[in-house]
Design an enzyme around this catalytic site. Sequence first.
Site, PDB file in Angstrom:
ATOM      1  CG  ASP A  66       7.282   3.118   0.187  1.00  0.00           C
ATOM      2  OD1 ASP A  66       8.268   2.458   0.748  1.00  0.00           O
ATOM      3  OD2 ASP A  66       6.391   3.164   1.016  1.00  0.00           O
ATOM      4  CG  ASP A 104       3.096  -2.574   1.756  1.00  0.00           C
ATOM      5  OD1 ASP A 104       2.340  -3.171   1.024  1.00  0.00           O
ATOM      6  OD2 ASP A 104       2.991  -2.845   2.994  1.00  0.00           O
TER       7      ASP A 104
END
Length: 278
Positions: free
Chosen positions: A13, A15
């Site tokens: 991932d 952010d």
Amino acid sequence: MGDPLAGRALLLDMDGVLCFGTSPAPGLRRFLDAVADRPYLCATNNTLVTAADIADRFAGMGADLPAERVLTVSDALRDHLVATCGPDDRAYVLGSGPVAAAVADAGLAVDARRASVVVVGLDLSATLADLGPAIDALRRGARLVAANADPVLLTESGLLPGTGAVVAALLATVDPAAGGAVEYVGKPSPVMFQRALARLGVEAADAVMVGDSLRSDIAGAAVLGIATVLLTCGVTPPHAVLDPVPDLVFPTLDALTDALVDSSYDPPASRRETEVTA
């Protein structure tokens, strides 16, 4: 399972893991150096950016993240439309440039009056009037394909309605008997994870997902049998109830890097039982 990190390709991932908005996560460059020689791919639900945009953003942070190491939800959306649409399908698009480009790259003509598929991403300039043709198409039985179900978009100035909020507004206007199920592409949908695995050329058992969201990252990966690593420096705080329970938990990106570079690292066998769930 042994060590979930050993020998597996990394799904990352962005952010809350590699960055926080336009700021790099502490230890970002050290982490990227540590994984440079192993297969990894960053997967983002952000419909407002392209892989090249993300590479440029990271370059501005002083980090080297090649565009080919990034899978955006718009990329996955394009591939999903190619796989599920026929030559006679027409689209109506609610979304920014990358979403519109995904529809065009999938070979779909845009035709509001004859749309057989409504494609929804996020467009910060859209108005309520732009929802009208989508509502009409859905009431005629068009498919609804959405980039993700994220209800809000976190910006540096606060929260804005996300793609999921737009989808909710559309569904509120459609007779359930006339509208079909929403086809979500982004995490936690299997569509995004399967596309990421295909890009990496590995099976689910040979990958590990590193994320900060229990719902999008951990739950979505676990359904497919992908090992999971949670970082508690993003949306999931250190003492959150872990449901589902990830295979490993680290407080920061630096702590994950320590595990990756330390050949003597031995993950706790009882991590599932010992994690704090206050």
